[in-house]
Design an enzyme around this catalytic site. Structure first.
Site, PDB file in Angstrom:
ATOM      1  N   SER A 204      -4.118  -2.690  15.078  1.00 27.10           N
ATOM      2  CA  SER A 204      -3.694  -2.155  15.973  1.00 27.10           C
ATOM      3  C   SER A 204      -4.518  -1.647  17.306  1.00 27.10           C
ATOM      4  O   SER A 204      -4.395  -1.700  18.464  1.00 27.10           O
ATOM      5  CB  SER A 204      -2.939  -1.012  15.675  1.00 27.10           C
ATOM      6  OG  SER A 204      -4.166   0.075  14.768  1.00 27.10           O
TER       7      SER A 204
ATOM      8  N   GLU B 202     -17.338  -8.193  -2.615  1.00 24.31           N
ATOM      9  CA  GLU B 202     -15.826  -7.621  -2.945  1.00 24.31           C
ATOM     10  C   GLU B 202     -14.948  -8.728  -2.667  1.00 24.31           C
ATOM     11  O   GLU B 202     -13.847  -8.914  -3.373  1.00 24.31           O
ATOM     12  CB  GLU B 202     -15.271  -6.518  -1.876  1.00 24.31           C
ATOM     13  CG  GLU B 202     -16.173  -5.411  -1.953  1.00 24.31           C
ATOM     14  CD  GLU B 202     -15.253  -4.288  -3.281  1.00 24.31           C
ATOM     15  OE1 GLU B 202     -14.122  -4.452  -3.166  1.00 24.31           O
ATOM     16  OE2 GLU B 202     -16.079  -3.542  -3.728  1.00 24.31           O
TER      17      GLU B 202
ATOM     18  N   LYS C 121     -10.654  -7.597   8.032  1.00 23.26           N
ATOM     19  CA  LYS C 121     -10.031  -6.771   8.920  1.00 23.26           C
ATOM     20  C   LYS C 121     -10.766  -5.555   9.206  1.00 23.26           C
ATOM     21  O   LYS C 121     -11.367  -4.887   8.144  1.00 23.26           O
ATOM     22  CB  LYS C 121      -8.957  -6.069   7.951  1.00 23.26           C
ATOM     23  CG  LYS C 121      -7.869  -5.069   8.815  1.00 23.26           C
ATOM     24  CD  LYS C 121      -6.821  -4.786   7.878  1.00 23.26           C
ATOM     25  CE  LYS C 121      -6.177  -3.453   8.616  1.00 23.26           C
ATOM     26  NZ  LYS C 121      -5.242  -2.848   7.473  1.00 23.26           N
TER      27      LYS C 121
ATOM     28  N   CYS D 253       0.974  -1.105  -0.131  1.00 21.40           N
ATOM     29  CA  CYS D 253       0.104  -0.001  -0.172  1.00 21.40           C
ATOM     30  C   CYS D 253       1.040   1.147   0.060  1.00 21.40           C
ATOM     31  O   CYS D 253       1.984   1.175   0.652  1.00 21.40           O
ATOM     32  CB  CYS D 253      -0.872  -0.110   1.217  1.00 21.40           C
ATOM     33  SG  CYS D 253      -2.292   1.247   1.007  1.00 21.40           S
TER      34      CYS D 253
ATOM     35  N   LYS E 182     -11.944  -4.876   3.837  1.00 22.99           N
ATOM     36  CA  LYS E 182     -11.170  -3.912   4.761  1.00 22.99           C
ATOM     37  C   LYS E 182     -12.002  -2.810   5.076  1.00 22.99           C
ATOM     38  O   LYS E 182     -12.373  -2.039   4.134  1.00 22.99           O
ATOM     39  CB  LYS E 182      -9.794  -3.628   4.064  1.00 22.99           C
ATOM     40  CG  LYS E 182      -9.023  -2.592   4.953  1.00 22.99           C
ATOM     41  CD  LYS E 182      -7.701  -2.131   4.708  1.00 22.99           C
ATOM     42  CE  LYS E 182      -7.068  -1.082   5.697  1.00 22.99           C
ATOM     43  NZ  LYS E 182      -5.868  -0.692   4.805  1.00 22.99           N
TER      44      LYS E 182
ATOM     45  N   CYS F 246      -4.229   5.722   0.312  1.00 23.02           N
ATOM     46  CA  CYS F 246      -3.499   4.626  -0.298  1.00 23.02           C
ATOM     47  C   CYS F 246      -3.550   4.416  -1.763  1.00 23.02           C
ATOM     48  O   CYS F 246      -3.529   3.430  -2.449  1.00 23.02           O
ATOM     49  CB  CYS F 246      -4.601   3.660   0.373  1.00 23.02           C
ATOM     50  SG  CYS F 246      -4.491   3.689   2.067  1.00 23.02           S
TER      51      CYS F 246
ATOM     52  N   ARG G 187     -10.604   7.510   4.427  1.00 24.85           N
ATOM     53  CA  ARG G 187     -10.550   6.533   3.407  1.00 24.85           C
ATOM     54  C   ARG G 187     -11.829   5.949   3.024  1.00 24.85           C
ATOM     55  O   ARG G 187     -12.099   4.740   2.316  1.00 24.85           O
ATOM     56  CB  ARG G 187      -9.750   5.569   4.121  1.00 24.85           C
ATOM     57  CG  ARG G 187      -8.244   6.074   4.419  1.00 24.85           C
ATOM     58  CD  ARG G 187      -7.106   5.003   4.499  1.00 24.85           C
ATOM     59  NE  ARG G 187      -6.005   5.765   4.514  1.00 24.85           N
ATOM     60  CZ  ARG G 187      -4.913   5.694   5.136  1.00 24.85           C
ATOM     61  NH1 ARG G 187      -4.762   4.541   5.830  1.00 24.85           N
ATOM     62  NH2 ARG G 187      -3.809   6.486   5.063  1.00 24.85           N
TER      63      ARG G 187
ATOM     64  N   ARG H  43      -1.696   4.094  12.437  1.00 26.10           N
ATOM     65  CA  ARG H  43      -1.373   5.178  11.691  1.00 26.10           C
ATOM     66  C   ARG H  43      -0.246   6.030  12.165  1.00 26.10           C
ATOM     67  O   ARG H  43       0.585   6.568  11.656  1.00 26.10           O
ATOM     68  CB  ARG H  43      -2.603   5.925  11.488  1.00 26.10           C
ATOM     69  CG  ARG H  43      -3.576   5.356  10.219  1.00 26.10           C
ATOM     70  CD  ARG H  43      -4.623   6.080  10.104  1.00 26.10           C
ATOM     71  NE  ARG H  43      -5.580   5.109   8.977  1.00 26.10           N
ATOM     72  CZ  ARG H  43      -6.751   5.626   8.859  1.00 26.10           C
ATOM     73  NH1 ARG H  43      -7.270   6.626   9.100  1.00 26.10           N
ATOM     74  NH2 ARG H  43      -7.538   4.576   8.060  1.00 26.10           N
TER      75      ARG H  43
HETATM   76  C1  PBG Z   1      -2.165   0.520   5.239  1.00 22.26           C
HETATM   77  C2  PBG Z   1      -2.655  -0.232   6.444  1.00 22.26           C
HETATM   78  C3  PBG Z   1      -3.412   0.082   7.420  1.00 22.26           C
HETATM   79  C4  PBG Z   1      -3.398  -1.239   8.208  1.00 22.26           C
HETATM   80  C5  PBG Z   1      -2.642  -2.265   7.590  1.00 22.26           C
HETATM   81  N1  PBG Z   1      -2.168  -1.747   6.499  1.00 22.26           N
HETATM   82  C6  PBG Z   1      -3.982   1.311   8.034  1.00 22.26           C
HETATM   83  C7  PBG Z   1      -5.078   1.880   7.283  1.00 22.26           C
HETATM   84  O1  PBG Z   1      -5.564   1.327   6.188  1.00 22.26           O
HETATM   85  O2  PBG Z   1      -5.338   3.075   7.669  1.00 22.26           O
HETATM   86  C8  PBG Z   1      -4.050  -1.413   9.599  1.00 22.26           C
HETATM   87  C9  PBG Z   1      -3.434  -2.160  10.694  1.00 22.26           C
HETATM   88  C10 PBG Z   1      -3.687  -2.162  12.026  1.00 22.26           C
HETATM   89  O3  PBG Z   1      -4.390  -1.199  12.473  1.00 22.26           O
HETATM   90  O4  PBG Z   1      -2.967  -2.753  12.735  1.00 22.26           O
HETATM   91  N2  PBG Z   1      -3.091   0.594   4.333  1.00 22.26           N
HETATM   92 ZN    ZN Z   2      -2.971   2.230   2.810  1.00 16.24          ZN
END
Ligand code: PBG
Ligand code: ZN
Length: 322
Positions: A272, A231, A246, A118, A193, A128, A215, A203
């Site tokens: 996270s 999707e 996710k 990404c 996602k 992204c 996003r 982030r």
């Molecule tokens: C980037 C990405 C993100 C995560 C994984 N790849 C953040 C987002 O999309 O804002 C999240 C991982 C996490 O929160 O542990 N595209």
């Molecule tokens: Zn991203």
């Protein structure tokens, strides 16, 4: 007549015998954040227990983890030059490409290396994809993302994991990888996602917040479960090897429904925010960390996850929580 099955007395042995969900040490993937420098280990404030590592320190940490069974990792690159075109994301000298090269040189096939694909940590605007006319342009983004995946494969990545959520990226990656002779590089698609507040701590860790807007144009609306399935099945058609949901905890229904809609392996990403909430509550003595973590892991597996990406993986495997 009373039909209860009295003969299955719930002794500890019988409890184990009839347990419907069984976690395995093999199902966990551990995320790492890699950055420039030497002898650099910097704790990430928002994610207690997780660090930024320079490549030399990453190798030391992986070596230690491997001794305890942490043998599958996903890599995130941090601290690269940010530009409008995300050039540092697909450079053959990117921090991720270098880290993959070094890791594979050191550990060969003992370590399974997955890379996140990404551009949000590599663009000035933090989105992204590639911005064109004030809009994240789907097809220009897909082109760059495919190049990024290829650069990781060329460095030796076993699997690439697109997390951008542009349309058609899995197919574009698959055909570019195949064209260039990387038929054996697998694709783990962040197929479902959601646009989630649970990514907050990440982030900070990846320095990847969008500078303006959010996003929601490309990540999914968490009110929509059917759209999520639709999707995900598109990614399957395009050649994804594993489909991921996710975040995980608030989306167990989506994991379950996806599991029942495909024959591909299902992964979930215990993100996270989910991790940091558990860490913060346990630090305050409000919960029992080990018990809560293992109850959560069990919930993912019961819902249908075959594979779990989690920042808790090191604790689970090293401290023998399983
Ligand atoms: C980037 C990405 C993100 C995560 C994984 N790849 C953040 C987002 O999309 O804002 C999240 C991982 C996490 O929160 O542990 N595209
Ligand atoms: Zn991203």
């Amino acid at each position: 007549m009373d039909q209860r099955p009295r003969r299955l007395r719930k002794t500890p042995v019988v409890r184990e015998l009839i347990a419907e969900t069984r976690l395995s040490r093999n199902m966990f993937i551990y995320p790492y954040f890699v950055t420039h420098g030497k002898k650099y280990v910097q704790p990430i404030k928002a994610m207690p227990g997780i660090n930024h590592f320079s490549i030399d320190e990453l190798i030391k940490d992986v070596d230690h983890g491997l001794k305890h069974g942490v043998n599958k990792i996903v890599l995130f690159g941090v601290g690269e030059e940010k530009t409008k075109d995300a050039a540092s994301a697909f450079s053959k000298n990117s921090i991720v490409a270098k880290a993959v090269t070094e890791l594979k040189k050191e550990f060969k096939d003992d370590l399974y290396v997955i890379t996140d694909v990404c551009v949000c940590a590599y663009t000035t605007h933090g989105h992204c994809g590639i911005i064109h006319n004030n809009y994240v342009h789907n097809d220009k983004s897909v082109e760059v993302l495919a190049k990024m995946a290829l650069s990781h494969a060329q460095a030796g990545a076993d699997m690439v994991a697109p997390s951008d959520m542009m349309d058609g990226r899995v197919g574009a990656m698959r055909s570019l990888l195949d064209d260039k002779g990387f038929e054996n590089t697998a694709i783990l698609s962040y197929a479902v996602k959601f646009a989630s507040a649970y990514y907050g701590p990440f982030r900070e860790a990846a320095d990847s917040s969008p500078q303006t807007g959010d996003r929601k144009r490309y990540q999914m609306d968490f009110r929509n479960g059917n759209e999520a399935l639709k999707e995900a099945l598109l990614d399957e058609q395009q050649g994804a090897d594993i489909l991921m949901v996710k975040p995980a905890l608030a989306y167990l229904d989506v994991i379950r429904n996806l599991k029942q809609s495909t024959l591909l392996p299902i992964a979930c990403y215990n993100v996270s925010g989910e991790y940091s909430m558990v860490k913060a509550a346990s630090k305050q003595g409000l919960i029992d960390e080990q018990k809560i973590v293992m109850e959560n892991m069990c919930a993912f597996a019961r819902a249908g996850a075959d594979i779990i990406i989690t920042y808790h993986a090191k604790d689970i495997l090293q401290k023998q929580w399983l």
